[in-house]
Design a protein around this motif. Structure first.
Motif, PDB file in Angstrom:
ATOM      1  N   ASP A 203       0.840  -1.193   0.000  1.00  0.00           N
ATOM      2  CA  ASP A 203       0.000   0.000   0.000  1.00  0.00           C
ATOM      3  C   ASP A 203       0.880   1.250   0.000  1.00  0.00           C
ATOM      4  N   ILE A 204       0.472   2.270  -0.726  1.00  0.00           N
ATOM      5  CA  ILE A 204       1.247   3.509  -0.805  1.00  0.00           C
ATOM      6  C   ILE A 204       1.477   4.115   0.579  1.00  0.00           C
ATOM      7  N   GLU A 205       0.486   4.020   1.460  1.00  0.00           N
ATOM      8  CA  GLU A 205       0.645   4.572   2.810  1.00  0.00           C
ATOM      9  C   GLU A 205       1.646   3.762   3.624  1.00  0.00           C
ATOM     10  N   ASP A 206       1.613   2.451   3.489  1.00  0.00           N
ATOM     11  CA  ASP A 206       2.583   1.591   4.181  1.00  0.00           C
ATOM     12  C   ASP A 206       3.981   1.813   3.630  1.00  0.00           C
ATOM     13  N   CYS A 207       4.066   2.037   2.315  1.00  0.00           N
ATOM     14  CA  CYS A 207       5.363   2.308   1.695  1.00  0.00           C
ATOM     15  C   CYS A 207       5.977   3.579   2.280  1.00  0.00           C
ATOM     16  N   ALA A 208       5.169   4.630   2.369  1.00  0.00           N
ATOM     17  CA  ALA A 208       5.673   5.890   2.923  1.00  0.00           C
ATOM     18  C   ALA A 208       6.067   5.728   4.390  1.00  0.00           C
ATOM     19  N   GLU A 209       5.228   5.057   5.163  1.00  0.00           N
ATOM     20  CA  GLU A 209       5.535   4.850   6.581  1.00  0.00           C
ATOM     21  C   GLU A 209       6.796   4.010   6.743  1.00  0.00           C
ATOM     22  N   GLY A 210       6.996   3.056   5.842  1.00  0.00           N
ATOM     23  CA  GLY A 210       8.209   2.240   5.885  1.00  0.00           C
ATOM     24  C   GLY A 210       9.464   3.073   5.695  1.00  0.00           C
ATOM     25  N   HIS A 211       9.381   4.106   4.864  1.00  0.00           N
ATOM     26  CA  HIS A 211      10.522   5.011   4.682  1.00  0.00           C
ATOM     27  C   HIS A 211      10.861   5.726   5.989  1.00  0.00           C
ATOM     28  N   LEU A 212       9.840   6.252   6.658  1.00  0.00           N
ATOM     29  CA  LEU A 212      10.091   6.990   7.902  1.00  0.00           C
ATOM     30  C   LEU A 212      10.631   6.065   8.984  1.00  0.00           C
ATOM     31  N   LEU A 213      10.092   4.853   9.055  1.00  0.00           N
ATOM     32  CA  LEU A 213      10.578   3.898  10.055  1.00  0.00           C
ATOM     33  C   LEU A 213      12.006   3.469   9.756  1.00  0.00           C
ATOM     34  N   ALA A 214      12.348   3.351   8.472  1.00  0.00           N
ATOM     35  CA  ALA A 214      13.721   3.002   8.112  1.00  0.00           C
ATOM     36  C   ALA A 214      14.681   4.100   8.532  1.00  0.00           C
ATOM     37  N   ALA A 215      14.229   5.357   8.410  1.00  0.00           N
ATOM     38  CA  ALA A 215      15.072   6.475   8.842  1.00  0.00           C
ATOM     39  C   ALA A 215      15.264   6.461  10.353  1.00  0.00           C
ATOM     40  N   ASP A 216      14.229   6.102  11.075  1.00  0.00           N
ATOM     41  CA  ASP A 216      14.273   6.150  12.538  1.00  0.00           C
ATOM     42  C   ASP A 216      14.926   4.908  13.164  1.00  0.00           C
ATOM     43  N   LYS A 217      14.682   3.744  12.566  1.00  0.00           N
ATOM     44  CA  LYS A 217      15.074   2.499  13.225  1.00  0.00           C
ATOM     45  C   LYS A 217      15.945   1.574  12.382  1.00  0.00           C
ATOM     46  N   GLY A 218      16.068   1.854  11.097  1.00  0.00           N
ATOM     47  CA  GLY A 218      16.805   0.956  10.216  1.00  0.00           C
ATOM     48  C   GLY A 218      18.288   0.916  10.529  1.00  0.00           C
ATOM     49  N   LEU A 219      18.901  -0.229  10.285  1.00  0.00           N
ATOM     50  CA  LEU A 219      20.335  -0.381  10.517  1.00  0.00           C
ATOM     51  C   LEU A 219      21.109   0.084   9.294  1.00  0.00           C
ATOM     52  N   PRO A 220      22.151   0.880   9.486  1.00  0.00           N
ATOM     53  CA  PRO A 220      22.967   1.320   8.341  1.00  0.00           C
ATOM     54  C   PRO A 220      23.514   0.124   7.555  1.00  0.00           C
ATOM     55  N   GLY A 221      23.473   0.233   6.238  1.00  0.00           N
ATOM     56  CA  GLY A 221      23.986  -0.831   5.393  1.00  0.00           C
ATOM     57  C   GLY A 221      23.012  -1.971   5.153  1.00  0.00           C
TER      58      GLY A 221
END
Length: 326
Positions: A203-221
């Motif tokens: 879903d487009i909304e889940d895709c966008a939220e996934g970007h923000l969560l990756a910025a906040d919690k994602g591991l580098p690399g």
């Protein structure tokens, strides 16, 4: 409040990312290529910066003072007129964006890649750890694979935090190209044949939220696949038919027949002096049948996917509300 910069802020995914950032209170600067795009961004409450991925100066203006960059911009087509443009925008453009982030002292870059960059083998479920098959179905797939390898490599060498998100087929209001055209043709009764294959959707909304969560919690690399559901063609058509109230059912054909039908269509198009549709790369991509596992984004980032029924219902409603062309 964070200061963030977004490339591709007026595209389908970029628009949703900018909206989510503004809703949580971030200060957003977005790269635009036209006065119309600048007006749209300004109307949302973000600051437009006119420029281009191939213009390093404008990228520096965009990213100056930003803590995080969302590099969403890219050329998203499986059937390009000029394949070289895909590599220029998706690969060289990514190099320019990462170089600008380094010049501007950005902490983290979230790169929008694609599920196609995973390169899983036929009849397997793609995940972040899938071994690449070593071949490509399209120039688009190859360009996205190269761009994320480049960004991750630069991050590893320089210490810049690069996190990759790999959305599968993005669906929802605002998406009118690619597989959305197939969906539109079906609900309009124009889809007579379709390939017996697999489809993965986010879903487009889940895709966008996934970007923000990756910025906040994602591991580098690291990479995070974004996929809410995988359906067979039969399951997808039945679900869309129920939601849209469509009674006709396209004939499902096996992959070998799809290749034969596409070859006949190409020959007929050449005789008429027209460009064949769909292009061979699109036929290969659909026939391959992607299936992805998006569970890592749920486990590690906390992303909760919407039900596929909700995604399809909103998409169908939006498509039906679109004005007729012409």
């Amino acid at each position: 409040m964070s200061r963030v910069a977004v490339t591709g802020g007026t595209g389908v995914v970029g628009t949703a990312v900018v909206r989510h950032l503004l809703e949580r209170g971030d200060e957003v600067r977005a790269l635009v290529r036209s006065d119309d795009g600048a007006g749209r961004v300004r109307s949302w409450g973000a600051e437009p910066v006119t420029g281009d991925l191939l213009d390093p100066t404008s990228l520096s203006l965009l990213m100056r003072g930003a803590e995080t960059v969302y590099h969403v911009a890219g050329l998203n087509t499986v059937c390009p007129r000029e394949p070289a443009e895909l590599y220029e925008v998706n690969v060289t453009g990514t190099r320019n964006a990462v170089d600008a982030a380094l010049r501007c002292g950005v902490n983290r870059v979230v790169l929008t890649s694609s599920g196609a960059a995973i390169g899983e083998r036929k009849d397997t479920v793609g995940s972040e750890t899938s071994e690449h098959r070593g071949s490509f179905l399209s120039h688009y797939e190859r360009s996205k694979h190269l761009s994320e390898r480049l960004a991750l490599g630069l991050g590893a060498r320089t210490g810049l935090e690069v996190v990759v998100v790999n959305p599968c087929s993005v669906q929802g209001p605002g998406r009118a190209t690619g597989t959305a055209r197939i969906l539109s043709a079906y609900i309009e009764g124009k889809l007579k044949l379709f390939v017996d294959t697999r489809l993965s959707i986010v879903d487009i909304e889940d895709c966008a939220e996934g970007h923000l969560l990756a910025a906040d919690k994602g591991l580098p690399g690291e990479r995070y696949l974004l996929c809410g559901a995988t359906l067979s063609s039969r399951e997808a058509l039945a679900l869309v038919g129920t939601i849209a109230g469509v009674s006709h059912e396209p004939r499902l054909i096996p992959v070998p027949a799809a290749y034969a039908a596409a070859a006949c269509a190409r020959a007929a198009a050449r005789l008429r002096g027209r460009k064949p549709s769909p292009c061979p790369a699109m036929v290969r991509t659909i026939a391959f049948g992607h299936a992805y596992d998006g569970s890592r984004a749920t486990r590690e980032l906390g992303l909760v996917y919407r039900p596929i029924e909700d995604t399809l219902a909103r998409t169908i409603e939006w498509l039906r509300a679109m004005p007729e062309p012409g």
